[in-house]
Enzyme design. Structure first.
Site, PDB file in Angstrom:
ATOM      1  N   GLU A 235       2.003   3.024  -4.297  1.00  0.00           N
ATOM      2  CA  GLU A 235       2.750   3.462  -5.482  1.00  0.00           C
ATOM      3  C   GLU A 235       4.126   2.806  -5.552  1.00  0.00           C
ATOM      4  O   GLU A 235       4.681   2.623  -6.638  1.00  0.00           O
ATOM      5  CB  GLU A 235       2.903   4.986  -5.474  1.00  0.00           C
ATOM      6  CG  GLU A 235       1.594   5.738  -5.644  1.00  0.00           C
ATOM      7  CD  GLU A 235       0.862   6.000  -4.321  1.00  0.00           C
ATOM      8  OE1 GLU A 235       1.136   5.290  -3.331  1.00  0.00           O
ATOM      9  OE2 GLU A 235       0.026   6.911  -4.296  1.00  0.00           O
TER      10      GLU A 235
ATOM     11  N   CYS B 130       0.666  10.679  -2.027  1.00  0.00           N
ATOM     12  CA  CYS B 130       1.418  11.511  -1.086  1.00  0.00           C
ATOM     13  C   CYS B 130       2.605  12.149  -1.818  1.00  0.00           C
ATOM     14  O   CYS B 130       2.929  11.800  -2.958  1.00  0.00           O
ATOM     15  CB  CYS B 130       1.892  10.672   0.107  1.00  0.00           C
ATOM     16  SG  CYS B 130       3.244   9.537  -0.259  1.00  0.00           S
TER      17      CYS B 130
ATOM     18  N   CYS C  10       4.092   2.508   0.413  1.00  0.00           N
ATOM     19  CA  CYS C  10       2.844   2.989  -0.183  1.00  0.00           C
ATOM     20  C   CYS C  10       2.479   2.136  -1.393  1.00  0.00           C
ATOM     21  O   CYS C  10       3.346   1.451  -1.968  1.00  0.00           O
ATOM     22  CB  CYS C  10       2.996   4.444  -0.630  1.00  0.00           C
ATOM     23  SG  CYS C  10       2.917   5.653   0.703  1.00  0.00           S
TER      24      CYS C  10
ATOM     25  N   ASN D  18      -0.689  -0.848  -0.663  1.00  0.00           N
ATOM     26  CA  ASN D  18       0.247  -0.504   0.417  1.00  0.00           C
ATOM     27  C   ASN D  18       0.557  -1.742   1.258  1.00  0.00           C
ATOM     28  O   ASN D  18      -0.293  -2.628   1.437  1.00  0.00           O
ATOM     29  CB  ASN D  18      -0.259   0.658   1.264  1.00  0.00           C
ATOM     30  CG  ASN D  18      -1.660   0.465   1.827  1.00  0.00           C
ATOM     31  OD1 ASN D  18      -2.463  -0.279   1.284  1.00  0.00           O
ATOM     32  ND2 ASN D  18      -1.947   1.147   2.919  1.00  0.00           N
ATOM     33  N   VAL D  19       1.771  -1.774   1.742  1.00  0.00           N
ATOM     34  CA  VAL D  19       2.259  -2.887   2.568  1.00  0.00           C
ATOM     35  C   VAL D  19       2.942  -2.283   3.792  1.00  0.00           C
ATOM     36  O   VAL D  19       4.016  -1.679   3.668  1.00  0.00           O
ATOM     37  CB  VAL D  19       3.242  -3.784   1.777  1.00  0.00           C
ATOM     38  CG1 VAL D  19       3.737  -4.929   2.659  1.00  0.00           C
ATOM     39  CG2 VAL D  19       2.587  -4.338   0.515  1.00  0.00           C
TER      40      VAL D  19
ATOM     41  N   CYS E 298       5.292   9.843  -3.106  1.00  0.00           N
ATOM     42  CA  CYS E 298       4.861   9.017  -4.226  1.00  0.00           C
ATOM     43  C   CYS E 298       4.668   9.826  -5.500  1.00  0.00           C
ATOM     44  O   CYS E 298       4.821   9.296  -6.598  1.00  0.00           O
ATOM     45  CB  CYS E 298       3.605   8.244  -3.847  1.00  0.00           C
ATOM     46  SG  CYS E 298       4.016   6.980  -2.625  1.00  0.00           S
TER      47      CYS E 298
HETATM   48  N1  THU Z   1      -0.553   5.464   1.493  1.00  0.00           N
HETATM   49  C1  THU Z   1      -0.327   4.988   0.231  1.00  0.00           C
HETATM   50  O1  THU Z   1      -0.262   3.767   0.021  1.00  0.00           O
HETATM   51  N2  THU Z   1      -0.171   5.875  -0.773  1.00  0.00           N
HETATM   52  C2  THU Z   1      -0.289   7.231  -0.645  1.00  0.00           C
HETATM   53  O2  THU Z   1      -0.037   7.961  -1.593  1.00  0.00           O
HETATM   54  C3  THU Z   1      -0.747   7.789   0.638  1.00  0.00           C
HETATM   55  C4  THU Z   1      -0.611   6.877   1.806  1.00  0.00           C
HETATM   56  C5  THU Z   1      -0.691   4.499   2.585  1.00  0.00           C
HETATM   57  C6  THU Z   1       0.496   4.430   3.498  1.00  0.00           C
HETATM   58  C7  THU Z   1      -0.124   3.860   4.772  1.00  0.00           C
HETATM   59  O3  THU Z   1      -0.115   2.443   4.698  1.00  0.00           O
HETATM   60  C8  THU Z   1      -1.558   4.342   4.725  1.00  0.00           C
HETATM   61  O4  THU Z   1      -1.775   4.839   3.417  1.00  0.00           O
HETATM   62  C9  THU Z   1      -1.871   5.428   5.736  1.00  0.00           C
HETATM   63  O5  THU Z   1      -0.968   6.484   5.607  1.00  0.00           O
END
Ligand code: THU
Length: 136
Positions: free
Chosen positions: A62, A93, A60, A49-50, A96
């Site tokens: 993904e 999520c 995210c 995630n960035v 994603c």
């Molecule tokens: N996040 C993801 O990278 N992928 C997911 O499927 C769920 C959430 C990240 C987004 C954010 O940077 C952190 O988790 C908290 O929500």
């Protein structure tokens, strides 16, 4: 082409997801995420995630993963694994799940908190590219 379940090395995917998680840029949520996928042709792609100071623009893990999928030759995802900052399995999520659905191989499998599931189980009755074809 459905990849036989035996051909999926979940430990390799878990390790790749954990390595990706180490690269996360998550200064705001402090919730690093790493995701990894096995393509039908045997590649491993991954992403972290960035986040962004404009919080809603967060990418995210993904998102990065599907970008890498395309940058490294495209294809379809046979298996997927996502971890949080502790290395525990994390469910993708809703948004994603939709991203992953677009690039699913038939019978795509995901490691979930409830064990291995298929894409169709985690995103039932999904909207996808096929729906657009119906109208043309
Ligand atoms: N996040 C993801 O990278 N992928 C997911 O499927 C769920 C959430 C990240 C987004 C954010 O940077 C952190 O988790 C908290 O929500």
């Amino acid at each position: 082409m459905t990849m036989p379940a035996n051909d999926i090395d979940w430990h390799v995917l878990e390790d790749a997801a954990k390595q990706a998680m180490q690269r996360a840029y998550a200064p705001y949520s402090k919730f690093p995420v790493g995701a990894a996928a096995l393509t039908e042709d045997g590649r491993i792609v991954s992403g972290c995630n960035v986040e962004n100071a404009s919080y809603g623009l967060t990418l995210c893990a993904e998102c990065a993963l599907v970008g890498q999928l395309h940058m490294t030759g495209g294809g379809r995802i046979a298996a997927f694994y996502c971890v949080d900052g502790q290395g525990n399995i994390l469910m993708p999520c809703g948004r994603c799940r939709q991203l992953l659905y677009e690039f699913r191989a038939p019978g795509m499998q995901l490691m979930t908190t409830q064990g291995i599931k298929t894409m169709d189980q985690v995103l039932p009755d999904a909207f996808g590219p096929e729906n657009l074809e119906e109208t043309t």
